[in-house]
Design an enzyme around this catalytic site. Structure first.
Site, PDB file in Angstrom:
ATOM      1  N   ASP B  92     -19.747   6.078  32.511  1.00 51.49           N
ATOM      2  CA  ASP B  92     -19.932   4.628  32.582  1.00 51.49           C
ATOM      3  C   ASP B  92     -19.550   4.138  33.975  1.00 51.49           C
ATOM      4  O   ASP B  92     -18.424   4.377  34.432  1.00 51.49           O
ATOM      5  CB  ASP B  92     -19.093   3.935  31.502  1.00 51.49           C
ATOM      6  CG  ASP B  92     -19.606   2.538  31.199  1.00 51.49           C
ATOM      7  OD1 ASP B  92     -20.747   2.208  31.571  1.00 51.49           O
ATOM      8  OD2 ASP B  92     -18.854   1.768  30.578  1.00 51.49           O
ATOM      9  N   HIS B  99     -18.982  -8.946  37.393  1.00 51.63           N
ATOM     10  CA  HIS B  99     -18.063  -8.432  36.366  1.00 51.63           C
ATOM     11  C   HIS B  99     -16.775  -7.927  37.008  1.00 51.63           C
ATOM     12  O   HIS B  99     -15.673  -8.219  36.534  1.00 51.63           O
ATOM     13  CB  HIS B  99     -18.749  -7.301  35.587  1.00 51.63           C
ATOM     14  CG  HIS B  99     -17.850  -6.584  34.620  1.00 51.63           C
ATOM     15  ND1 HIS B  99     -17.281  -7.195  33.523  1.00 51.63           N
ATOM     16  CD2 HIS B  99     -17.410  -5.294  34.594  1.00 51.63           C
ATOM     17  CE1 HIS B  99     -16.542  -6.316  32.857  1.00 51.63           C
ATOM     18  NE2 HIS B  99     -16.596  -5.155  33.486  1.00 51.63           N
ATOM     19  N   ASP B 199     -20.841  -1.031  25.290  1.00 47.43           N
ATOM     20  CA  ASP B 199     -19.596  -0.279  25.460  1.00 47.43           C
ATOM     21  C   ASP B 199     -18.470  -1.065  24.790  1.00 47.43           C
ATOM     22  O   ASP B 199     -17.705  -1.776  25.437  1.00 47.43           O
ATOM     23  CB  ASP B 199     -19.338  -0.096  26.958  1.00 47.43           C
ATOM     24  CG  ASP B 199     -18.059   0.679  27.236  1.00 47.43           C
ATOM     25  OD1 ASP B 199     -17.629   1.441  26.360  1.00 47.43           O
ATOM     26  OD2 ASP B 199     -17.504   0.503  28.336  1.00 47.43           O
ATOM     27  N   ARG B 203      -9.529  -4.571  24.207  1.00 49.82           N
ATOM     28  CA  ARG B 203      -8.850  -4.970  25.448  1.00 49.82           C
ATOM     29  C   ARG B 203      -7.347  -4.790  25.392  1.00 49.82           C
ATOM     30  O   ARG B 203      -6.702  -4.528  26.422  1.00 49.82           O
ATOM     31  CB  ARG B 203      -9.168  -6.434  25.770  1.00 49.82           C
ATOM     32  CG  ARG B 203     -10.646  -6.741  25.936  1.00 49.82           C
ATOM     33  CD  ARG B 203     -11.268  -5.926  27.042  1.00 49.82           C
ATOM     34  NE  ARG B 203     -12.698  -6.225  27.197  1.00 49.82           N
ATOM     35  CZ  ARG B 203     -13.512  -5.526  27.945  1.00 49.82           C
ATOM     36  NH1 ARG B 203     -13.080  -4.444  28.600  1.00 49.82           N
ATOM     37  NH2 ARG B 203     -14.774  -5.848  28.036  1.00 49.82           N
ATOM     38  N   GLN B 206      -6.698  -1.003  25.741  1.00 42.94           N
ATOM     39  CA  GLN B 206      -7.058  -0.635  27.116  1.00 42.94           C
ATOM     40  C   GLN B 206      -5.988  -1.064  28.129  1.00 42.94           C
ATOM     41  O   GLN B 206      -5.601  -0.296  29.019  1.00 42.94           O
ATOM     42  CB  GLN B 206      -8.407  -1.292  27.450  1.00 42.94           C
ATOM     43  CG  GLN B 206      -9.010  -0.912  28.791  1.00 42.94           C
ATOM     44  CD  GLN B 206     -10.298  -1.694  29.101  1.00 42.94           C
ATOM     45  OE1 GLN B 206     -10.829  -2.404  28.249  1.00 42.94           O
ATOM     46  NE2 GLN B 206     -10.789  -1.558  30.314  1.00 42.94           N
ATOM     47  N   THR B 223     -19.678   3.699  21.166  1.00 45.39           N
ATOM     48  CA  THR B 223     -20.580   3.135  22.159  1.00 45.39           C
ATOM     49  C   THR B 223     -21.958   3.137  21.512  1.00 45.39           C
ATOM     50  O   THR B 223     -22.400   4.173  21.021  1.00 45.39           O
ATOM     51  CB  THR B 223     -20.613   4.023  23.428  1.00 45.39           C
ATOM     52  OG1 THR B 223     -19.269   4.192  23.906  1.00 45.39           O
ATOM     53  CG2 THR B 223     -21.459   3.414  24.517  1.00 45.39           C
ATOM     54  N   GLU B 330     -14.594 -11.894  29.862  1.00 46.22           N
ATOM     55  CA  GLU B 330     -14.979 -12.842  30.905  1.00 46.22           C
ATOM     56  C   GLU B 330     -15.346 -14.208  30.320  1.00 46.22           C
ATOM     57  O   GLU B 330     -14.990 -15.242  30.874  1.00 46.22           O
ATOM     58  CB  GLU B 330     -16.185 -12.315  31.686  1.00 46.22           C
ATOM     59  CG  GLU B 330     -15.915 -11.090  32.531  1.00 46.22           C
ATOM     60  CD  GLU B 330     -17.224 -10.519  33.076  1.00 46.22           C
ATOM     61  OE1 GLU B 330     -17.751 -11.090  34.036  1.00 46.22           O
ATOM     62  OE2 GLU B 330     -17.725  -9.525  32.518  1.00 46.22           O
TER      63      GLU B 330
HETATM   64 CA   LIG Z   1     -18.191  -0.449  30.408  1.00 48.18          CA
HETATM   65 MG   LIG Z   2     -17.562   2.903  24.798  1.00 50.78          MG
END
Ligand SMILES: [Ca+2]
Ligand SMILES: [Mg+2]
Ligand SMILES: [Ca+2]
Ligand SMILES: [Mg+2]
Ligand code: NI
Lengths: 382, 382
Positions: B92, B99, B199, B203, B206, B223, B330
């Site tokens: 990816d 972004h 994807d 958050r 992550q 995904t 975002e």
């Molecule tokens: Ca991505």
């Molecule tokens: Mg993914």
């Protein structure tokens, strides 16, 4: 306990005595089709012949054509033993505290060498499966971008900081379904066995590219593994207690038995035109902070599915002593010092250098070993 | 130019007119074996029947059994067209400047929203291939560790910040050998076509796990990709100039023709029990800073080998306007604001939400499209 006896003569130092029956894929002749086999001493038992002769008498294997295949996928899907010639996904963990601390000291300094999350979870990244190669494959020096400190802009060229990483890897046996995590106390049943792994690393490429999404071209040009998978059963006599974890792990990572293996690991470098190789690292699998089963359970806790033949690298296995550091980055402190290889200086790998990993445990009169995982550096593409 | 005419009636808004012949794998009946097909309007052309009837008259295809297979691997290996039911590696990228800037502002603040390396190379990470699923597959809300700011320690539970990412992906056709990079000006020949890609991202997971090795469990639970691969040939009428790159890229990334595609992209969310979905994003593939061919060439510059069926995600495709932001992170500025879905508030995805990506280009009297890439959130494992 009396030693098991094999009808084949095996030297006590052989890595593959009757106590260690590692699985792999071999060709009896260079022109033969690849087939599954088990190593014993200097011999390989051809499982396709055994199977054709009807010598398997268990209920699963005697009617199966799983050994008449060019790979072990079908065998793998039957249960714990697992192997794929074409491997599945490749993940690399970061599970040695000594390695993590040394890298943090080198790159971030003494303030917070180990980041806070590291003590709470086995940190990992996805690696590249297509470039996992078997021991003996030459390694082409990668080219890429680097940006040395103080220079106004990056340049392109062959890596000047090519390194090895001493690792082992879990080969996954039975997988799990997407959305269905593996319980920490069942994780061992999903491990077929272990191999040696060298996670070749270009430190200059890695340093420039890795923020904020992690290592990519600094790693994915090649990863070498040893050809024979040693089962956990063969390693069980060498099991030992894993280090105490403080802070204690969250319940999904807390295991009833927290197990490492007392397995000696060595890295040898043989420069081109040199008769002898030099030992540059002596480490041990028992130095892992996060166990193999914690790595596997963590990988699936979000529902991620593992498949037979997936490769889970442990991360570089460094011990507490300076001579137990598992990569040149640590051994030379990012090129600040030199290693001496029989009088030759090394900061990072040079063209022609052959790097040889080996791992073994000494039982009472026998050795359980992994053979070697080797690769020679060849010059970059022109 | 006169419109090509098909013997099948196709509505002008259909994504699959005669100008767009996307490849995929389908089953004519739920109980049939999977086989390769090409979509035209609401019909699927069964390539195995065409082939059995001897209707291919080219030198490569008329003697090949490549369409009598349950997947397209054999077809793929013949040349540019490429597809695998079992995909290869998944990478990816992070190729939209908008972004990247928004994420940097949210996580690091206004000092250096875009890190220096970003302008010199297409930043990327390896994703997980095993959990790439086809459109329509339910997405189980992942569980994992999170560590909210100000709390003394991390906790474990279902993700509270589940997000989508609007992306497209290159499906690799012919691959390259390990150690042999693809030249930037030949990169297009290695692209079979494009799909939509979501994807899915947690958050909170992550944010806690990603230093220093990048995203892992925050991404690898799933995904989604759209089922039909649209070839670059079908998209050629919509090619447009890519943004000027400043600083200019290093020679290995400098291409003679720097091409994007003017392809409208939308994200719809349909909450459970709601009749209607709401459009939350309107973006366009032309907003990529790094082109598809630069991504592919960069991926191989260190010798890394690509294989037919590999998936190269573009990264979230955000445009300059607030309504062109490609993910909830975002759109809601990490949950500081809410979106309204026909009166329902959303900061992140809730159980039952269905996320639908779509992409299309309007030709003169016809539409080239990707169908949809959808997935519905189902509750976390207990
Ligand atoms: Ca991505
Ligand atoms: Mg993914
Ligand atoms: Ca590593
Ligand atoms: Mg590697
Ligand atoms: Ni991967």
């Amino acid at each position: 306990m009396a030693l098991l006896q094999s009808f084949i003569q095996v030297h006590p130092d052989s890595h593959f005595p009757i106590q260690n029956l590692p699985y792999g894929i071999f060709k009896p002749q260079p022109t033969s089709s690849p087939r599954p086999g088990v190593a014993i001493g200097d011999f390989v038992l051809d499982l396709s012949e055994i199977s054709s002769a009807g010598l398997f008498n268990g209920p699963l294997l005697n009617n199966s054509d799983c050994f008449q295949q060019p790979n072990l996928n079908k065998f793998v899907s039957l249960g714990r033993p697992a192997w794929k010639e074409a491997l599945g996904d490749y993940t690399d963990f970061f599970s040695s505290l000594h390695h993590t601390k040394n890298c943090g000291l080198i790159f971030r300094g003494p303030q917070t060498p180990v980041l806070e999350n590291w003590y709470h979870l086995p940190v990992a990244y996805h690696g590249r499966a297509s470039s996992v190669v078997v021991s003996g494959t030459d390694i082409v020096r990668p080219r890429g971008q680097a940006h040395p400190a103080g220079k106004p802009s990056p340049y392109f060229g062959p890596s000047l900081k090519l390194d090895f990483e001493l690792e082992m890897a879990t080969i996954v046996g039975p997988g799990n379904e997407l959305g269905k995590p593996v319980d920490i106390n069942n994780a061992e049943d999903h491990i077929f066995g272990l191999v040696l792994l060298n996670d070749w690393s270009a430190r200059d490429i890695q340093a420039w590219e890795y923020v904020p999404l992690g290592p990519f071209l600094g790693k994915n040009f090649a990863t070498s593994i040893s050809p024979w998978i040693v089962t956990l059963d063969a390693l069980e006599p060498f099991a030992c207690e894993a280090p105490k974890q403080d802070p204690p792990p969250l319940p999904y990572l807390a295991e009833k038995v927290s197990k490492n293996y007392d397995l000696s690991l060595e890295v040898h470098i043989k420069p081109v035109d040199h008769k002898d190789s030099s030992v540059v690292t002596r480490s041990n699998l028992k130095h892992l902070y996060w166990t193999l089963t914690q790595q596997l359970a963590h990988h699936t806790i979000n529902g991620c599915n593992l498949r037979p033949g997936d490769v889970l690298g442990t991360g570089t296995i460094s011990g507490p002593e300076p001579e137990a550091r598992g990569c040149l980055l640590e051994l030379t402190w990012n090129g600040q010092n030199s290693l001496s290889l029989n009088g030759l200086d090394r900061k990072f790998l040079e063209d022609g250098d052959e790097v040889i990993l080996t791992g073994y445990a000494k039982g009472d009169g026998y050795t359980i070993g992994f053979g070697t995982c080797s690769g020679k550096i060849v010059p970059a593409a022109p």
